[in-house]
Every structure is written in C-alpha cells, then in structure tokens.
Design an enzyme around this catalytic site. Sequence first.
Site, PDB file in Angstrom:
ATOM      1  N   ARG A 147       0.851  -1.200   0.000  1.00  0.00           N
ATOM      2  CA  ARG A 147       0.000   0.000   0.000  1.00  0.00           C
ATOM      3  C   ARG A 147       0.880   1.242   0.000  1.00  0.00           C
ATOM      4  NH1 ARG A 147      -1.560   0.192   5.074  1.00  0.00           N
ATOM      5  NH2 ARG A 147      -0.151  -1.515   5.522  1.00  0.00           N
ATOM      6  N   TYR A 207       0.568 -20.370  10.241  1.00  0.00           N
ATOM      7  CA  TYR A 207       1.623 -19.363  10.458  1.00  0.00           C
ATOM      8  C   TYR A 207       2.917 -20.056  10.895  1.00  0.00           C
ATOM      9  CZ  TYR A 207       3.854 -15.295  12.760  1.00  0.00           C
ATOM     10  OH  TYR A 207       4.712 -14.300  13.164  1.00  0.00           O
TER      11      TYR A 207
HETATM   12  N1  SER Z   1       3.012 -11.812  17.063  1.00  0.00           N
HETATM   13  C1  SER Z   1       2.851 -13.027  16.303  1.00  0.00           C
HETATM   14  C2  SER Z   1       1.470 -13.528  16.385  1.00  0.00           C
HETATM   15  O1  SER Z   1       0.884 -13.413  17.436  1.00  0.00           O
HETATM   16  C3  SER Z   1       3.775 -14.083  16.796  1.00  0.00           C
HETATM   17  O2  SER Z   1       4.968 -14.024  16.116  1.00  0.00           O
HETATM   18  O3  SER Z   1       0.983 -14.067  15.456  1.00  0.00           O
END
Ligand code: SER
Length: 318
Positions: free
Chosen positions: A36, A140
Amino acid sequence: MKRILIVGAGGQIGSELISLLRKLYGNSNVVGADVRECKDLGQDGPFVVLNALDAQSYGYTVNKYRIDTIFNLVALLSAVGEKDPQLAWNINMGALMNSLDVARQYECKLFTPSSIGAFGPQSPKDRTPQDTIMRPTTIYGVCKVTGELLSDYYHLRYGVDTRSVRFPGIISNVTMPGGGTTDYAVEIYYDAVKDKKFVCPVSPNVYMDMMYMPDALNACVQLMEADPARLKHRNGFNITAMSFTPEIIAAEIRKHIPEFEIAYEIDPTKESIARSWPNSLDDTCAREEWGWSPKWTLTDTTEDMLYVIGKKYEQGLF
Ligand code: SER
C-alpha cells in the site's frame, strides 16, 4: 549493510525499523516498500509501492536502488492465518521465495523474522531450547518453520547470507499489529488509557514471550551486523525479553492506573494458539553468537507505553 530495502515497511515492525535504519545508515540509503502507499514513509527517504509476490517488480526495485540488504517483513500473522490458511501460505511463502531468489540473484543479505509461533504443543514449554522439536499446529507456524529451513537451504546451497530471529510478541506504540495472538499485549495499553478496562481474548494464566519494540529493532541491526564467523545458527535465533500472563501485565498497569479492570472473553482460536506456544524461550545461543542482550523489562515497558499512549490520547490521535 549500506543500501537497504525494507519490504512490508508499513507494518508494525517496518514502520519503526525504517526510522532507525535511516538514522543509522542515511535517509537515502534505506528504501521502504509496501503493498500500500504509505505517505509518511516517503517523507524522509525513498518509498515504493511493491507487491512482494511480484518477482519481476521485486527484482527491478533491488536492482534500481543497488540494494545489498533486504528485510522481508511481509507476513499474515497467526490468528488471521487460521481464517484462510491457503492465503496465509501464499503470502508468507510467496514473499519469502521471492526474497530468497532476489537475494541470490543480486547478492543481498536477507533478514526474515521467524517467531515463537514456529514451536508447537510438543516443544518443551519452559526455557524452550534453540534446537528442539518444533511441529507447530498453525499455518503461520508451518510457514515459519518452512521459512527457517528454506533460508538455511539457500545459505548452504547458494551461499545467500540469510539470518533470522524467532520474535516473541512485540509491544509497540506506532503501528498496531494485526491478526496476531500476542496483539492483546499492545491493545491492553490503549484500552487502559482510553477506557480503564480491557476485555482479554486469552486466559489469565497463559504465559507468552514478549519484547518492547526498541529491543526488537536492535536485534535486527545487531544480528545483521554480526560477524558471520561467529554464527553457528542462522535461521532463526530464539530471542526474548520478558514472559508474562494477562494477569501479570494487568497488575503492572494497575500500578499506574489503580482503577484498571480486566475481563475475559476467550477467543477460541487465539486461546488454542497461545496454549500451543512456549511459555518462555531460552535465548542463550543469540547471547553467545551475536551478543543479544535486551534492555526493556515489563516494568519499564509499561511505564513508557502508558506515557506515550497517554500523550497520543491527549492529542486526540485515537
Ligand atoms: N506476534 C505473532 C502472532 O501473534 C507471533 O509471532 O501471530
């Protein structure tokens, strides 16, 4: 590091890292890039709109600005990743693959953050070692472990100077984090200043590692400046500064705002992610291999956060 590109410069870490690097290395030597337009980041130095998934534009930018070091800060965080795992994989891994290939082609050093999220429920919970079982249970975390391995692979196979740290939750007051499990440790300060109460999405007794932004930024600079001959590990180093529960941070806030109240409305996704992560990391390797030494405790962090956010509130900034 002489000519630096920060990809994802508009995010929680990037928006502060860019100011520090411009101070240290010169405004014109630090290029900000984000998907952005970020008007503020273009004021003191170069800024480009760049989608890190577009390999051609990425290579063009690195070549144009004669970049020698890339900070790849593009990421979809843990809680939001669970809403659309395929999208999280595509963004997190797509940005990393392009960063690795561009770094290889243009002989750049590359920093990509890993996370406490790289660990999983089978990892040792307390003082989690540098080298141990990982097996994360979020997309993740799967991206972070894969990213660590791929970055090591590019170093071994192609000699790319890849380096990374496993960041804990980062507490900051410039740009809000978005979609992470540790975000509560930022939001709690804003709500404490504004409403004197906070509704917490994770249980009162769940420990997670955290760090104040100035320490996180120093880690980026210190690791990238470290003598490679000293690095036995590369991707990524355990680092931490503090470990606390919602109950503990609330008690710290109450020392400044005695009427502060915390209530709990548990978010099942965040709760299960938080419970799958370590209580606290062992960061001995980072201390030994590149001199990691955090400065900020929960006590000073709380004092500073409440001061800065209090000023912002007085100025009507939120
Ligand atoms: N701050 C990140 C999360 O909570 C962890 O690396 O996904």
